[in-house]
Design a protein around this motif. Structure first.
Motif, PDB file in Angstrom:
ATOM      1  N   GLY A 305     -63.646  26.737  -2.791  1.00 51.13           N
ATOM      2  CA  GLY A 305     -62.299  27.268  -2.754  1.00 51.13           C
ATOM      3  C   GLY A 305     -61.559  27.188  -4.080  1.00 51.13           C
ATOM      4  O   GLY A 305     -62.073  26.721  -5.093  1.00 51.13           O
ATOM      5  N   ALA A 306     -60.300  27.644  -4.038  1.00 49.64           N
ATOM      6  CA  ALA A 306     -59.456  27.675  -5.220  1.00 49.64           C
ATOM      7  C   ALA A 306     -58.758  26.335  -5.405  1.00 49.64           C
ATOM      8  O   ALA A 306     -59.004  25.367  -4.673  1.00 49.64           O
ATOM      9  CB  ALA A 306     -58.426  28.801  -5.074  1.00 49.64           C
ATOM     10  N   VAL A 307     -57.885  26.290  -6.395  1.00 47.35           N
ATOM     11  CA  VAL A 307     -57.122  25.072  -6.688  1.00 47.35           C
ATOM     12  C   VAL A 307     -56.226  24.744  -5.502  1.00 47.35           C
ATOM     13  O   VAL A 307     -55.583  25.616  -4.912  1.00 47.35           O
ATOM     14  CB  VAL A 307     -56.277  25.259  -7.963  1.00 47.35           C
ATOM     15  CG1 VAL A 307     -55.428  24.029  -8.224  1.00 47.35           C
ATOM     16  CG2 VAL A 307     -57.182  25.556  -9.150  1.00 47.35           C
ATOM     17  N   THR A 308     -56.197  23.463  -5.132  1.00 50.38           N
ATOM     18  CA  THR A 308     -55.409  23.004  -3.988  1.00 50.38           C
ATOM     19  C   THR A 308     -54.134  22.337  -4.469  1.00 50.38           C
ATOM     20  O   THR A 308     -54.150  21.586  -5.448  1.00 50.38           O
ATOM     21  CB  THR A 308     -56.232  22.014  -3.141  1.00 50.38           C
ATOM     22  OG1 THR A 308     -57.458  22.638  -2.749  1.00 50.38           O
ATOM     23  CG2 THR A 308     -55.466  21.601  -1.893  1.00 50.38           C
ATOM     24  N   SER A 309     -53.030  22.590  -3.786  1.00 52.99           N
ATOM     25  CA  SER A 309     -51.751  22.017  -4.186  1.00 52.99           C
ATOM     26  C   SER A 309     -51.731  20.517  -3.931  1.00 52.99           C
ATOM     27  O   SER A 309     -52.447  20.009  -3.048  1.00 52.99           O
ATOM     28  CB  SER A 309     -50.608  22.688  -3.415  1.00 52.99           C
ATOM     29  OG  SER A 309     -50.673  22.368  -2.037  1.00 52.99           O
ATOM     30  N   MET A 310     -50.901  19.803  -4.673  1.00 56.39           N
ATOM     31  CA  MET A 310     -50.785  18.357  -4.512  1.00 56.39           C
ATOM     32  C   MET A 310     -50.221  18.012  -3.144  1.00 56.39           C
ATOM     33  O   MET A 310     -50.581  16.985  -2.557  1.00 56.39           O
ATOM     34  CB  MET A 310     -49.904  17.784  -5.618  1.00 56.39           C
ATOM     35  CG  MET A 310     -49.811  16.258  -5.596  1.00 56.39           C
ATOM     36  SD  MET A 310     -51.448  15.448  -5.658  1.00 56.39           S
ATOM     37  CE  MET A 310     -52.002  15.974  -7.292  1.00 56.39           C
ATOM     38  N   GLU A 311     -49.348  18.867  -2.586  1.00 61.18           N
ATOM     39  CA  GLU A 311     -48.795  18.624  -1.257  1.00 61.18           C
ATOM     40  C   GLU A 311     -49.896  18.614  -0.205  1.00 61.18           C
ATOM     41  O   GLU A 311     -49.898  17.781   0.707  1.00 61.18           O
ATOM     42  CB  GLU A 311     -47.747  19.686  -0.912  1.00 61.18           C
ATOM     43  CG  GLU A 311     -46.449  19.585  -1.684  1.00 61.18           C
ATOM     44  CD  GLU A 311     -46.590  20.058  -3.131  1.00 61.18           C
ATOM     45  OE1 GLU A 311     -47.592  20.742  -3.439  1.00 61.18           O
ATOM     46  OE2 GLU A 311     -45.709  19.722  -3.941  1.00 61.18           O
ATOM     47  N   THR A 312     -50.860  19.541  -0.341  1.00 63.98           N
ATOM     48  CA  THR A 312     -51.971  19.600   0.611  1.00 63.98           C
ATOM     49  C   THR A 312     -52.857  18.366   0.484  1.00 63.98           C
ATOM     50  O   THR A 312     -53.301  17.798   1.481  1.00 63.98           O
ATOM     51  CB  THR A 312     -52.808  20.872   0.378  1.00 63.98           C
ATOM     52  OG1 THR A 312     -51.976  22.024   0.548  1.00 63.98           O
ATOM     53  CG2 THR A 312     -53.964  20.943   1.368  1.00 63.98           C
ATOM     54  N   VAL A 313     -53.111  17.939  -0.745  1.00 66.63           N
ATOM     55  CA  VAL A 313     -53.925  16.739  -0.972  1.00 66.63           C
ATOM     56  C   VAL A 313     -53.247  15.520  -0.351  1.00 66.63           C
ATOM     57  O   VAL A 313     -53.893  14.694   0.302  1.00 66.63           O
ATOM     58  CB  VAL A 313     -54.171  16.520  -2.475  1.00 66.63           C
ATOM     59  CG1 VAL A 313     -54.869  15.181  -2.713  1.00 66.63           C
ATOM     60  CG2 VAL A 313     -54.995  17.659  -3.053  1.00 66.63           C
ATOM     61  N   LYS A 314     -51.926  15.405  -0.537  1.00 65.18           N
ATOM     62  CA  LYS A 314     -51.195  14.275   0.030  1.00 65.18           C
ATOM     63  C   LYS A 314     -51.252  14.304   1.556  1.00 65.18           C
ATOM     64  O   LYS A 314     -51.349  13.250   2.204  1.00 65.18           O
ATOM     65  CB  LYS A 314     -49.748  14.306  -0.446  1.00 65.18           C
ATOM     66  CG  LYS A 314     -49.574  13.948  -1.917  1.00 65.18           C
ATOM     67  CD  LYS A 314     -48.105  13.987  -2.318  1.00 65.18           C
ATOM     68  CE  LYS A 314     -47.914  13.596  -3.774  1.00 65.18           C
ATOM     69  NZ  LYS A 314     -46.480  13.661  -4.181  1.00 65.18           N
ATOM     70  N   GLU A 315     -51.201  15.498   2.138  1.00 65.68           N
ATOM     71  CA  GLU A 315     -51.298  15.609   3.600  1.00 65.68           C
ATOM     72  C   GLU A 315     -52.666  15.136   4.085  1.00 65.68           C
ATOM     73  O   GLU A 315     -52.770  14.434   5.091  1.00 65.68           O
ATOM     74  CB  GLU A 315     -51.057  17.054   4.031  1.00 65.68           C
ATOM     75  CG  GLU A 315     -51.112  17.251   5.546  1.00 65.68           C
ATOM     76  CD  GLU A 315     -50.841  18.679   5.974  1.00 65.68           C
ATOM     77  OE1 GLU A 315     -50.972  18.968   7.183  1.00 65.68           O
ATOM     78  OE2 GLU A 315     -50.507  19.515   5.095  1.00 65.68           O
ATOM     79  N   CYS A 316     -53.723  15.492   3.352  1.00 61.55           N
ATOM     80  CA  CYS A 316     -55.079  15.055   3.729  1.00 61.55           C
ATOM     81  C   CYS A 316     -55.197  13.537   3.626  1.00 61.55           C
ATOM     82  O   CYS A 316     -55.822  12.905   4.491  1.00 61.55           O
ATOM     83  CB  CYS A 316     -56.112  15.724   2.819  1.00 61.55           C
ATOM     84  SG  CYS A 316     -56.238  17.510   3.034  1.00 61.55           S
ATOM     85  N   ILE A 317     -54.608  12.949   2.592  1.00 59.31           N
ATOM     86  CA  ILE A 317     -54.652  11.490   2.442  1.00 59.31           C
ATOM     87  C   ILE A 317     -53.906  10.816   3.585  1.00 59.31           C
ATOM     88  O   ILE A 317     -54.364   9.812   4.147  1.00 59.31           O
ATOM     89  CB  ILE A 317     -54.071  11.078   1.077  1.00 59.31           C
ATOM     90  CG1 ILE A 317     -54.962  11.591  -0.059  1.00 59.31           C
ATOM     91  CG2 ILE A 317     -53.922   9.556   0.985  1.00 59.31           C
ATOM     92  CD1 ILE A 317     -54.391  11.348  -1.445  1.00 59.31           C
ATOM     93  N   SER A 318     -52.759  11.364   3.941  1.00 62.08           N
ATOM     94  CA  SER A 318     -51.983  10.802   5.048  1.00 62.08           C
ATOM     95  C   SER A 318     -52.754  10.866   6.356  1.00 62.08           C
ATOM     96  O   SER A 318     -52.772   9.904   7.137  1.00 62.08           O
ATOM     97  CB  SER A 318     -50.658  11.556   5.172  1.00 62.08           C
ATOM     98  OG  SER A 318     -49.905  11.091   6.278  1.00 62.08           O
ATOM     99  N   LEU A 319     -53.421  11.994   6.605  1.00 60.02           N
ATOM    100  CA  LEU A 319     -54.224  12.134   7.823  1.00 60.02           C
ATOM    101  C   LEU A 319     -55.403  11.162   7.815  1.00 60.02           C
ATOM    102  O   LEU A 319     -55.772  10.609   8.861  1.00 60.02           O
ATOM    103  CB  LEU A 319     -54.738  13.569   7.952  1.00 60.02           C
ATOM    104  CG  LEU A 319     -53.686  14.650   8.249  1.00 60.02           C
ATOM    105  CD1 LEU A 319     -54.317  16.039   8.182  1.00 60.02           C
ATOM    106  CD2 LEU A 319     -53.064  14.414   9.624  1.00 60.02           C
TER     107      LEU A 319
END
Length: 344
Positions: A305-319
């Protein structure tokens, strides 16, 4: 009476035809099928987008191993007949008539992993005479997936083996000094074998759960030294009195920084936790987050995939942190249940 029987048979046939129509659409247009569900904030197996599959852990699944565990992700779920607002209602598939039985039962595939730890005495390497070793092997036999061909090992198997070993070592889960028996002479080599019994996505996550559970169940056996200097294991109460023991009591392996992982599939603006193989087949971008028992970030890996936003990365870490807390509870409950069984 005959008319009622004919009407019931016709309704059943119509309902089955509707199910076949949905299944055909699912197979021919898998991405469109998934996206119709995502617009309703639900997934094909009935889970919410951020919801991981139900997980069970059974310790001591292999009697001949020193530590073992069987884990399953997923279960049989019961789906209601789609409502008129659902993308798979009779408005979209007319053959699904309202006369169909009020509920449909769908056997969803379960992810299943069997992990076992076998200990063998070895001579420690000269560069680390007071440490043992761990060897990790992930197996994908042909029975686990139609994509695995007989006689040809799955390409992903050695990748997962290496990733598991890296996580177990970098997280400090296993202190190799705890595997030392006699400094410079003997130590334990722990063979961790993980067998994928049914592959249904998020393979690394399931393999890591089974590995941690197997090491949690691991009990280090008694050993003695023979007249020839050879170190051997001692079994039974008779062995305790017959041989001079190196370690006086069987003990559990102290684990530190227990890691768990969560893989998230990213599709447009949606984050799907713990994707199934069906979802993985149509989604290109994944993030796997590993956190330990202190919520410390052990590793994070993005594939495709393409570049992922930091907000999405933070959501994955939280999950991933939320998933870690739930898995710790499940593992603790399994340990307590095993201890109760042993005392009865």
């Amino acid at each position: 009476m005959a008319a009622e029987t004919e009407a019931a048979a016709a309704a059943t046939a119509s309902g089955l035809a509707g199910e076949m129509e949905v299944e055909a659409y699912r197979r021919l247009f898998p991405l469109a099928f998934l996206e119709r569900h995502l617009r309703e904030s639900v997934r094909p197996d009935g889970r919410h987008l951020s919801e991981a599959r139900h997980t069970t852990i059974a310790l001591g699944a292999v009697y001949s191993a020193h530590g073992s565990a069987l884990i399953r992700l997923g279960e049989t779920v019961m789906r209601s007949l789609p409502s008129s607002s659902s993308p798979f209602s009779p408005l979209f598939f007319p053959a699904l008539l309202a006369s169909r039985a009020p509920q449909l039962f769908d056997e969803m595939p379960s992810q299943a992993m069997l992990a076992s730890v076998k200990l063998e005495v070895m001579s420690p390497p000269a560069e680390s005479p007071d440490e043992g070793s761990v060897a990790v092997e992930f197996h994908m036999p042909p029975i686990c997936s139609p994509l695995v061909r007989p006689g040809r090992p799955a390409d992903v198997a050695p990748v997962i083996s290496k990733a598991l070993e890296d996580v177990l070592m970098s997280s400090g889960t296993i202190n190799l000094k705890d595997l030392c028996l006699i400094n410079g002479k003997a130590s334990w080599l722990a063979y961790l074998d993980i067998y994928c019994l049914n592959a249904d996505g998020s393979l690394f996550d399931a393999a890591l759960i089974s590995a941690v559970a197997a090491f949690t169940h691991l009990e280090i056996p008694l050993v003695s030294v023979g007249d020839d200097g050879r170190v051997f294991t001692v079994g039974g109460n008779e062995g305790k009195t017959k041989f001079e023991l190196v370690n006086r009591e069987k003990r559990k392996l102290a684990l530190g920084g227990i890691p768990f992982s969560l893989t998230c599939a990213l599709h447009k603006d949606n984050v799907l936790a713990d994707p199934t193989s069906e979802e993985e087949s149509v989604i290109e971008t994944y993030i796997t987050v590993v956190v330990d028992s202190s919520d410390r970030l052990v590793s994070i890996q993005k594939l495709g995939g393409a570049v992922t936003s930091m907000e999405t990365v933070k959501e994955c870490i939280s999950l991933a942190k939320e998933r870690r807390r739930k898995l710790i509870e499940i593992l603790t409950d399994s340990v307590e249940a095993m201890e109760v069984d042993q005392t009865e």
